[in-house]
Design a protein around this motif. Structure first.
Motif, short mmCIF file in Angstrom:
data_model
loop_
_atom_site.label_atom_id
_atom_site.label_comp_id
_atom_site.label_asym_id
_atom_site.label_seq_id
_atom_site.Cartn_x
_atom_site.Cartn_y
_atom_site.Cartn_z
N GLY A 120 34.41 55.89 7.37
CA GLY A 120 33.73 56.44 6.21
C GLY A 120 33.08 55.39 5.32
N LYS A 121 33.29 55.55 4.04
CA LYS A 121 32.67 54.66 3.03
C LYS A 121 33.29 53.26 3.03
N GLY A 142 30.76 54.14 10.17
CA GLY A 142 30.94 54.61 8.81
C GLY A 142 29.66 54.44 8.02
N GLN A 143 29.76 54.55 6.72
CA GLN A 143 28.58 54.44 5.87
C GLN A 143 28.67 53.19 5.01
N THR A 144 27.49 52.60 4.77
CA THR A 144 27.38 51.48 3.85
C THR A 144 25.93 51.42 3.38
N THR A 146 22.26 49.63 2.53
CA THR A 146 21.41 48.67 3.23
C THR A 146 21.73 47.26 2.75
N LYS A 147 21.92 47.11 1.46
CA LYS A 147 22.25 45.80 0.88
C LYS A 147 23.54 45.26 1.48
N GLU A 148 24.56 46.10 1.55
CA GLU A 148 25.85 45.69 2.10
C GLU A 148 25.73 45.36 3.58
N ALA A 149 24.95 46.12 4.33
CA ALA A 149 24.75 45.84 5.76
C ALA A 149 24.08 44.49 5.95
#
Length: 177
Positions: A120-121, A142-144, A146-149
């Motif tokens: 998830g998050k 999961g989700q993240t 764009t900045k975090e990726a």
């Protein structure tokens, strides 16, 4: 069929096809319309160029209308038929190929969902924990943002953006590590 230009708060621009404006609004309210890049369901319409019908009839209908004595011409003989109005119908072979590609994508999406753990998050956090040896390596999704990726990539942590449908066992897209 309505083709809409859509965007999410992260600035991703994408296209959505809907049966009608009501269909779009219904799916939007139910949070079924999601950005394919980041999975955000806070999607809004952008201005888009409308398809303008200048009165041209499909070639078969136009020929039938001209063979009927009481039928008025579809448009004046001096007006050329716009190229957009002469869109060819999709062949049965092309339709089969499209269906096969869609089916393969759905199967692939399900296989990804079956063989990865949905965190998830907490995707970025869990990917870092695995990278730095704090937890065992495994396939996660999961989700993240764009900045975090991008930050994960800068740290040498391999991630791949995915646009998985919820029907594949995913809660709104994600990334794969």
């Amino acid at each position: 069929m309505k083709v809409l230009d859509l965007h999410c708060p992260a600035g991703h621009v994408f296209e959505g096809w809907f049966a009608s404006e009501d269909d779009f609004q219904n799916q939007l309210q139910r949070k079924l319309v999601q950005c394919p890049m980041c999975g955000d369901s806070d999607v809004t319409k952008r201005l888009s160029a409308p398809r303008i019908n200048l009165g041209a009839q499909p070639p078969k209908a136009a020929a039938a209308a001209q063979n009927t004595p009481s039928a008025a011409p579809a448009q004046p003989a001096s007006a050329p038929v716009p190229a957009a109005a002469q869109m060819p119908e999709i062949s049965a072979e092309a339709r089969e190929q499209l269906h096969a590609m869609q089916s393969a994508w759905v199967q692939w999406s399900r296989k990804v969902a079956e063989n990865t753990e949905d965190v998830g998050k907490h995707f970025a956090e869990e990917a870092r924990r695995m990278h730095y040896g704090e937890t065992e390596d495994r396939a996660i999704r999961g989700q993240t943002s764009t900045k975090e990726a991008l930050e994960l990539l800068e740290e040498g942590i391999g991630v791949v953006p995915l646009a998985l449908p919820e029907s594949a066992g995913n809660e709104g897209g994600g990334s794969l590590q």
